[in-house]
Design an enzyme around this catalytic site. Structure first.
Site, PDB file in Angstrom:
ATOM      1  CE  LYS A  76      -4.223  -1.857   0.456  1.00  0.00           C
ATOM      2  NZ  LYS A  76      -5.369  -1.582  -0.417  1.00  0.00           N
ATOM      3  CG  ASP A 121     -10.249  -3.649   5.619  1.00  0.00           C
ATOM      4  OD1 ASP A 121     -11.105  -3.744   6.517  1.00  0.00           O
ATOM      5  OD2 ASP A 121     -10.512  -3.780   4.414  1.00  0.00           O
TER       6      ASP A 121
END
Length: 409
Positions: A76, A121
């Site tokens: 990410k 998340d």
């Protein structure tokens, strides 16, 4: 469960998709990212696992290890900063801003009133918080009920303000949009929805750096893909679209077979394949694979996946845990690896397919197959990792160091 996608194309990469995601923009993003001090300068390792390949009955098995990409611990770190840079460039078009200067923090005074926000998340929120702190803007992260306190603390450590809701991931996405509209914040999300595609596109474009490194590290001959099969994690579909689109554009009709893996209870991409459109999951969406516990596919990502993913499959949480343990154990020829819950999904999918000869045959897996899996994260939640593997990440890394030392000798 396994579903073959009859809509998958073996044609060259379509121009209409190239207008959204393309190698040129991915390489530009990669060049910008090279200036961020939170990313390691060198490519992440592409490990060959010969013992695992022999045990599973394939010709080659390679694992791209994104745990070493950054102190942030996951892939990410490639998406959020690129999306934030491109957002700032769009917001201040007349200032002739230097992307390198942005990611080096040279425009902090100008950005002090900018607030960005996202649901997460865990890993995307941490990457966005870190990027926001680097650039000099403020960050608000919305967490749903199933995000662990450990992951919350990791995000807060990068200066983000945390807002908790009682619902699931998709409800946190809705709350983020509401808060942004109410407060004048800018949503930097990795999932698209109606009227919101530019930033998710930019996030996916950042993920193309992974595919670019894979091509550089593995090409057999000019234009020939080193792999026959590539397993990609599901989630909302951003990673799969970012990596698959790059490899499809590079290899065209000779692209590898793409197989997307997601949790049984968060099967939004599997259901999308069934319905032929971006759809919602049918399960509880509460999986130990936290990064893949998404209830609704990204419509933008689905445009790519619908045309190039050959198979969609689901696995159980126990499959992921077993894969984490096997990868941590290592062997004489296979390096011990710290692979997080979501990071293990691709490898777990490969194991599951090869335990069923009919399903393996349906996906073309055999003794000549050259398989790539991507570990998208390390131990981003260390206590969860230890509970799953029965060993701390530091202990596995210690054994990894001994393995590397013995291999060099």
């Amino acid at each position: 469960m396994l579903m073959t996608n009859k809509r998958a194309s073996r044609a060259d990469y379509p121009d209409e998709l190239k207008a959204i995601l393309n190698v040129e923009s991915a390489e530009q993003s990669r060049a910008w990212l090279s200036n961020w001090n939170l990313l390691n300068a060198c490519a992440t390792p592409l490990w060959d696992l010969p013992d695992a390949a022999a045990r599973l009955g394939v010709a080659r098995l390679s694992l791209k290890d994104e745990s070493t990409r950054s102190p942030l611990g996951s892939f990410k770190a490639l998406g959020a900063p690129i999306a934030l840079i491109r957002l700032v460039l769009r917001l201040w078009p007349g200032h002739d801003l230097d992307p390198k200067g942005l990611i080096e923090g040279r425009y902090k005074d100008m950005l002090t009133n900018l607030v960005v926000t996202s649901a997460t998340d865990g890993n995307h929120g941490k990457a966005l918080a870190a990027a926001a702190r680097t650039l000099g803007c403020h960050c608000v992260i919305v967490l749903h009920a199933n995000v662990s306190v450990e992951r919350e603390q990791a995000i807060a450590a990068y200066g983000a303000r945390i807002i908790r809701i009682s619902g699931n991931y998709d409800e946190s996405v809705e709350e983020t949009a509401r808060l942004a509209k109410e407060n004048g914040w800018h949503v930097v999300s990795d999932t698209s929805y109606e009227g919101y595609e530019a930033i998710p596109r930019d996030v996916m474009q950042g993920y193309g750096a992974i595919a670019a490194e894979i091509v550089e590290q593995s090409e057999r001959h000019a234009g020939e893909c080193a792999f026959t099969h590539v397993f990609l994690q599901g989630g909302v579909g951003g990673l799969a679209a970012g990596v698959a689109s790059y490899l499809w554009e590079i290899h065209g009709r000779k692209r590898p077979r793409f197989i997307v893996v997601e949790p049984q209870q968060a099967d939004c991409l599997y259901q999308s394949a069934r319905e032929g459109r971006a759809a919602k999951a049918t399960g509880s969406v509460d999986s130990i694979m936290a990064g893949l516990a998404c209830g609704e596919a990204s419509p933008l990502a689905w445009r790519f996946l619908d045309q190039c993913v050959d198979d969609f499959m689901t696995i159980g949480d126990n499959d992921a845990i077993a894969a984490m343990r096997r990868l941590a154990a290592g062997t004489g020829a296979d390096i011990p690896l710290v692979v997080g819950e979501s990071g293990a999904a691709g490898y777990a999918g490969l194991e599951a397919l090869l335990q069923d000869s009919q399903r393996a045959q349906a996906t073309g897996l055999n003794g000549d197959s050259r398989v790539l899996v991507i570990s998208t994260e390390g131990a981003t939640a260390p206590t969860v990792y230890e509970a799953c593997v029965g060993e701390t990440a530091d202990s596995v890394l210690s054994r990894q160091a001994h393995w590397l030392d013995a291999t060099v000798r």
